[in-house]
Design a protein around this motif. Structure first.
Motif, PDB file in Angstrom:
ATOM      1  N   VAL A 158       0.949  -1.200  -0.154  1.00 45.82           N
ATOM      2  CA  VAL A 158      -0.158   0.152   0.094  1.00 45.82           C
ATOM      3  C   VAL A 158       0.881   1.237   0.133  1.00 45.82           C
ATOM      4  O   VAL A 158       0.864   2.188  -0.611  1.00 45.82           O
ATOM      5  CB  VAL A 158      -0.937  -0.171   1.236  1.00 45.82           C
ATOM      6  CG1 VAL A 158      -1.529   1.063   1.374  1.00 45.82           C
ATOM      7  CG2 VAL A 158      -1.898  -1.108   1.022  1.00 45.82           C
ATOM      8  N   ARG A 159       1.805   1.353   0.833  1.00 48.15           N
ATOM      9  CA  ARG A 159       2.855   2.439   1.013  1.00 48.15           C
ATOM     10  C   ARG A 159       3.426   2.692  -0.744  1.00 48.15           C
ATOM     11  O   ARG A 159       3.434   3.883  -0.817  1.00 48.15           O
ATOM     12  CB  ARG A 159       3.966   2.192   1.772  1.00 48.15           C
ATOM     13  CG  ARG A 159       4.870   3.447   2.256  1.00 48.15           C
ATOM     14  CD  ARG A 159       5.814   3.098   3.147  1.00 48.15           C
ATOM     15  NE  ARG A 159       6.893   4.314   3.191  1.00 48.15           N
ATOM     16  CZ  ARG A 159       6.907   5.016   4.291  1.00 48.15           C
ATOM     17  NH1 ARG A 159       5.950   5.056   5.090  1.00 48.15           N
ATOM     18  NH2 ARG A 159       7.802   6.060   4.088  1.00 48.15           N
ATOM     19  N   ASP A 171       0.035  -0.700  -9.175  1.00 47.82           N
ATOM     20  CA  ASP A 171      -0.467  -2.133  -9.675  1.00 47.82           C
ATOM     21  C   ASP A 171      -1.442  -2.500  -8.660  1.00 47.82           C
ATOM     22  O   ASP A 171      -1.368  -2.649  -7.513  1.00 47.82           O
ATOM     23  CB  ASP A 171       0.594  -3.288  -9.465  1.00 47.82           C
ATOM     24  CG  ASP A 171       0.163  -4.557  -9.798  1.00 47.82           C
ATOM     25  OD1 ASP A 171      -0.931  -4.741 -10.297  1.00 47.82           O
ATOM     26  OD2 ASP A 171       0.898  -5.712 -10.068  1.00 47.82           O
ATOM     27  N   LEU A 172      -2.834  -2.229  -9.025  1.00 51.35           N
ATOM     28  CA  LEU A 172      -3.742  -2.397  -8.051  1.00 51.35           C
ATOM     29  C   LEU A 172      -4.207  -3.983  -7.768  1.00 51.35           C
ATOM     30  O   LEU A 172      -4.782  -4.218  -6.790  1.00 51.35           O
ATOM     31  CB  LEU A 172      -5.233  -1.829  -8.757  1.00 51.35           C
ATOM     32  CG  LEU A 172      -5.203  -0.235  -8.757  1.00 51.35           C
ATOM     33  CD1 LEU A 172      -6.455   0.445  -8.696  1.00 51.35           C
ATOM     34  CD2 LEU A 172      -4.288   0.439  -7.520  1.00 51.35           C
ATOM     35  N   HIS A 173      -3.615  -4.762  -8.568  1.00 48.19           N
ATOM     36  CA  HIS A 173      -3.776  -6.363  -8.242  1.00 48.19           C
ATOM     37  C   HIS A 173      -3.066  -6.658  -6.946  1.00 48.19           C
ATOM     38  O   HIS A 173      -3.463  -7.518  -6.428  1.00 48.19           O
ATOM     39  CB  HIS A 173      -3.340  -7.011  -9.445  1.00 48.19           C
ATOM     40  CG  HIS A 173      -4.228  -6.762 -10.583  1.00 48.19           C
ATOM     41  ND1 HIS A 173      -5.568  -7.465 -10.636  1.00 48.19           N
ATOM     42  CD2 HIS A 173      -4.240  -6.199 -12.019  1.00 48.19           C
ATOM     43  CE1 HIS A 173      -6.031  -6.973 -12.042  1.00 48.19           C
ATOM     44  NE2 HIS A 173      -5.375  -6.520 -12.648  1.00 48.19           N
ATOM     45  N   ARG A 174      -1.761  -5.901  -6.938  1.00 43.61           N
ATOM     46  CA  ARG A 174      -1.138  -6.242  -5.832  1.00 43.61           C
ATOM     47  C   ARG A 174      -1.755  -5.617  -4.400  1.00 43.61           C
ATOM     48  O   ARG A 174      -2.099  -6.276  -3.557  1.00 43.61           O
ATOM     49  CB  ARG A 174       0.243  -5.764  -5.754  1.00 43.61           C
ATOM     50  CG  ARG A 174       1.343  -6.466  -6.907  1.00 43.61           C
ATOM     51  CD  ARG A 174       2.367  -5.869  -6.814  1.00 43.61           C
ATOM     52  NE  ARG A 174       2.988  -6.495  -5.351  1.00 43.61           N
ATOM     53  CZ  ARG A 174       3.957  -5.909  -4.859  1.00 43.61           C
ATOM     54  NH1 ARG A 174       4.280  -4.488  -5.043  1.00 43.61           N
ATOM     55  NH2 ARG A 174       4.456  -6.336  -3.586  1.00 43.61           N
ATOM     56  N   VAL A 175      -2.531  -4.494  -4.676  1.00 41.64           N
ATOM     57  CA  VAL A 175      -3.278  -3.884  -3.702  1.00 41.64           C
ATOM     58  C   VAL A 175      -4.427  -4.630  -3.229  1.00 41.64           C
ATOM     59  O   VAL A 175      -4.653  -4.953  -1.810  1.00 41.64           O
ATOM     60  CB  VAL A 175      -3.644  -2.181  -3.895  1.00 41.64           C
ATOM     61  CG1 VAL A 175      -4.535  -1.803  -2.798  1.00 41.64           C
ATOM     62  CG2 VAL A 175      -2.323  -1.496  -4.247  1.00 41.64           C
ATOM     63  N   LEU A 197      -5.358   8.881   1.188  1.00 39.99           N
ATOM     64  CA  LEU A 197      -5.842   7.913   0.496  1.00 39.99           C
ATOM     65  C   LEU A 197      -5.436   6.423   1.214  1.00 39.99           C
ATOM     66  O   LEU A 197      -6.149   5.577   1.501  1.00 39.99           O
ATOM     67  CB  LEU A 197      -5.242   7.580  -0.864  1.00 39.99           C
ATOM     68  CG  LEU A 197      -5.583   6.410  -1.744  1.00 39.99           C
ATOM     69  CD1 LEU A 197      -6.919   5.759  -1.869  1.00 39.99           C
ATOM     70  CD2 LEU A 197      -4.875   6.556  -3.057  1.00 39.99           C
ATOM     71  N   GLY A 198      -4.210   6.476   1.414  1.00 45.68           N
ATOM     72  CA  GLY A 198      -3.650   5.126   2.363  1.00 45.68           C
ATOM     73  C   GLY A 198      -4.215   5.227   3.817  1.00 45.68           C
ATOM     74  O   GLY A 198      -4.437   4.057   4.332  1.00 45.68           O
ATOM     75  N   ALA A 199      -4.310   6.581   4.471  1.00 44.26           N
ATOM     76  CA  ALA A 199      -4.962   6.104   5.623  1.00 44.26           C
ATOM     77  C   ALA A 199      -6.445   5.472   5.733  1.00 44.26           C
ATOM     78  O   ALA A 199      -6.774   4.564   6.665  1.00 44.26           O
ATOM     79  CB  ALA A 199      -5.297   7.681   6.288  1.00 44.26           C
ATOM     80  N   ALA A 200      -7.363   6.048   4.498  1.00 43.28           N
ATOM     81  CA  ALA A 200      -8.610   5.419   4.594  1.00 43.28           C
ATOM     82  C   ALA A 200      -8.567   3.916   4.271  1.00 43.28           C
ATOM     83  O   ALA A 200      -9.340   3.254   4.695  1.00 43.28           O
ATOM     84  CB  ALA A 200      -9.398   6.152   3.256  1.00 43.28           C
ATOM     85  N   LEU A 201      -7.546   3.447   3.591  1.00 42.50           N
ATOM     86  CA  LEU A 201      -7.568   2.102   3.550  1.00 42.50           C
ATOM     87  C   LEU A 201      -6.977   1.327   4.563  1.00 42.50           C
ATOM     88  O   LEU A 201      -7.609   0.407   4.936  1.00 42.50           O
ATOM     89  CB  LEU A 201      -6.531   1.762   2.392  1.00 42.50           C
ATOM     90  CG  LEU A 201      -6.574   2.012   0.859  1.00 42.50           C
ATOM     91  CD1 LEU A 201      -5.434   1.783  -0.065  1.00 42.50           C
ATOM     92  CD2 LEU A 201      -7.936   1.524   0.441  1.00 42.50           C
ATOM     93  N   VAL A 202      -6.262   2.051   5.518  1.00 43.57           N
ATOM     94  CA  VAL A 202      -5.847   1.401   6.693  1.00 43.57           C
ATOM     95  C   VAL A 202      -7.085   1.404   7.662  1.00 43.57           C
ATOM     96  O   VAL A 202      -7.299   0.255   8.240  1.00 43.57           O
ATOM     97  CB  VAL A 202      -4.748   2.268   7.545  1.00 43.57           C
ATOM     98  CG1 VAL A 202      -4.783   1.606   9.028  1.00 43.57           C
ATOM     99  CG2 VAL A 202      -3.416   2.352   6.819  1.00 43.57           C
ATOM    100  N   PHE A 203      -8.119   2.233   7.749  1.00 46.22           N
ATOM    101  CA  PHE A 203      -9.153   2.162   8.350  1.00 46.22           C
ATOM    102  C   PHE A 203     -10.185   1.395   7.986  1.00 46.22           C
ATOM    103  O   PHE A 203     -11.219   1.157   8.610  1.00 46.22           O
ATOM    104  CB  PHE A 203      -9.585   3.401   8.720  1.00 46.22           C
ATOM    105  CG  PHE A 203      -8.790   4.302   9.999  1.00 46.22           C
ATOM    106  CD1 PHE A 203      -8.730   3.857  11.315  1.00 46.22           C
ATOM    107  CD2 PHE A 203      -7.686   5.236   9.470  1.00 46.22           C
ATOM    108  CE1 PHE A 203      -8.178   4.399  12.164  1.00 46.22           C
ATOM    109  CE2 PHE A 203      -6.626   5.400  10.510  1.00 46.22           C
ATOM    110  CZ  PHE A 203      -7.085   5.301  11.790  1.00 46.22           C
ATOM    111  N   THR A 204     -10.158   0.859   6.630  1.00 46.91           N
ATOM    112  CA  THR A 204     -11.187   0.129   5.996  1.00 46.91           C
ATOM    113  C   THR A 204     -11.005  -1.219   5.859  1.00 46.91           C
ATOM    114  O   THR A 204     -11.835  -2.132   5.612  1.00 46.91           O
ATOM    115  CB  THR A 204     -11.884   1.047   4.832  1.00 46.91           C
ATOM    116  OG1 THR A 204     -10.947   1.064   3.938  1.00 46.91           O
ATOM    117  CG2 THR A 204     -12.552   2.250   5.182  1.00 46.91           C
TER     118      THR A 204
END
Length: 353
Positions: A111-112, A124-128, A180-187
């Motif tokens: 993610v980072r 690469d969103l497949h890795r995400v 954007l990264g913070a929102a992914l961490v919390f969801t």
């Protein structure tokens, strides 16, 4: 001249370590313990090479966790192993070390990298998507997820915002992609972790002899508000995002060309539970971006990271509630369209029954 040193036997050392752990939990009443670099306790090199394993190190951590579970089963223990070893959080009865959770190196690295990479086309969103659904032993909360820790922001490394734009960490690009990264961490499934100062856009690098610049909390009060809103949604304080507390995660939409993805979080399912997260990893605006929805009815935008209340430089792009339309999309029976700003995240759910 020789020195008289006490002769500590193996059992005495093990007991000393155990007693110190229990002291913090019982006498000082901390909520739990995080054990540093346990890969170097269980392995000579701190690696995943089984030929270099230290069985006594493994049994030591297992013994301590068994003691804690027997005496204080409500306490949490977290292991920093960083090797992706699911046995760190497996129960001792299954041959594991018995930690409640462990730091997840895969999430922070992938993610980072996705939010720091300068060129949108290189994400690469497949890795995400893969790391969003990566859990240990079928339990979403056996991993701790984050984009910053003391290791990632020191020792030659910098804060996420500084990595995105060195020397201009408070600019539009760093703010948008860091949130954007913070929102992914919390969801995403896992136990979310913040690093000190992250919510107030701390820049540069971390050093334990440099105090936080607390004026940043006033300068970026809107971003502090953003983190507060994410925490409230993650904890389901308003009663309409229970899915973020659940075990089920499904990445049902990946568009690696437009650099967008969406995933579904569920606990028991149903209105007020099932929660949709839509993320845009590109500097591109979508007037009406369509994704699949698991049921009909009205879907409400609970969070839009582009809201100008979070930062005056944000676009405040309109993302309205949507009435689901019947028709299969993303393997879901319904679909709907939402306005989506650059480098932004929407959190969407329905009203509880």
């Amino acid at each position: 001249m020789g020195h008289n040193r006490p002769d500590y036997g193996r059992d005495a050392v093990r007991a000393y370590i155990r007693d110190n752990a229990l002291m913090w939990l019982e006498d000082y009443r901390v909520d739990g313990l995080r054990c540093d670099s346990i890969s170097h306790i269980r392995n000579v090199d701190g690696s995943s090479d089984p030929t270099r394993d230290l069985p006594e190190g493994w049994s030591l951590m297992k013994w301590i966790n068994e003691e804690i579970r027997e005496r204080m089963p409500w306490k949490i223990t977290i292991g920093e192993d960083l090797q992706g070893n699911e046995y760190i959080t497996r129960s001792p009865e299954e041959g594991g070390q018995g930690f409640s959770s462990q730091w997840d190196a895969a999430f922070v690295n992938i993610v980072r990298d996705a939010i720091v990479t300068p060129n949108d086309d290189d994400r690469d969103l497949h890795r995400v998507a893969e790391t969003l659904t990566g859990i240990y032993n079928g339990d979403a909360f056996q991993r701790v997820i984050y984009t910053e820790s003391h290791d990632e922001v020191a020792n030659g490394k910098s804060r996420v915002t500084e990595e995105i734009m060195p020397g201009d960490a408070h600019g539009w690009f760093p703010k948008k992609r860091a949130t954007l990264g913070a929102a992914l961490v919390f969801t995403a499934p896992g136990i979310p972790m913040m690093f000190q100062g992250q919510e107030m856009l701390a820049d540069g690098y971390f050093s334990d002899d440099l105090p936080l610049e607390w004026q940043h909390a006033e300068q970026h009060a809107g971003l502090v508000h953003l983190y507060r809103d994410l925490i409230a949604l993650r904890r389901n304080l308003a009663g309409h995002t229970r899915g973020l507390l659940g075990q089920h995660t499904e990445v049902h939409h990946i568009n690696n060309d437009d650099k967008t993805l969406a995933f579904i979080r569920r606990d028991q399912s149903g209105p007020g539970d099932t929660t949709i997260v839509l993320a845009n990893f590109a500097n591109r605006t979508h007037e009406a971006y369509t994704i699949g929805l698991p049921r009909g009815g009205n879907w409400r935008v609970r969070f839009n990271s582009d809201w100008e209340g979070y930062d005056e430089e944000f676009g405040n792009f309109e993302s309205m509630d949507t009435q689901a339309e019947e028709g299969i999309y993303d393997d879901q029976p319904f679909h709907g369209s939402f306005g989506l700003a650059p480098y932004s995240v929407l959190i969407i759910s329905q009203e509880p029954d």
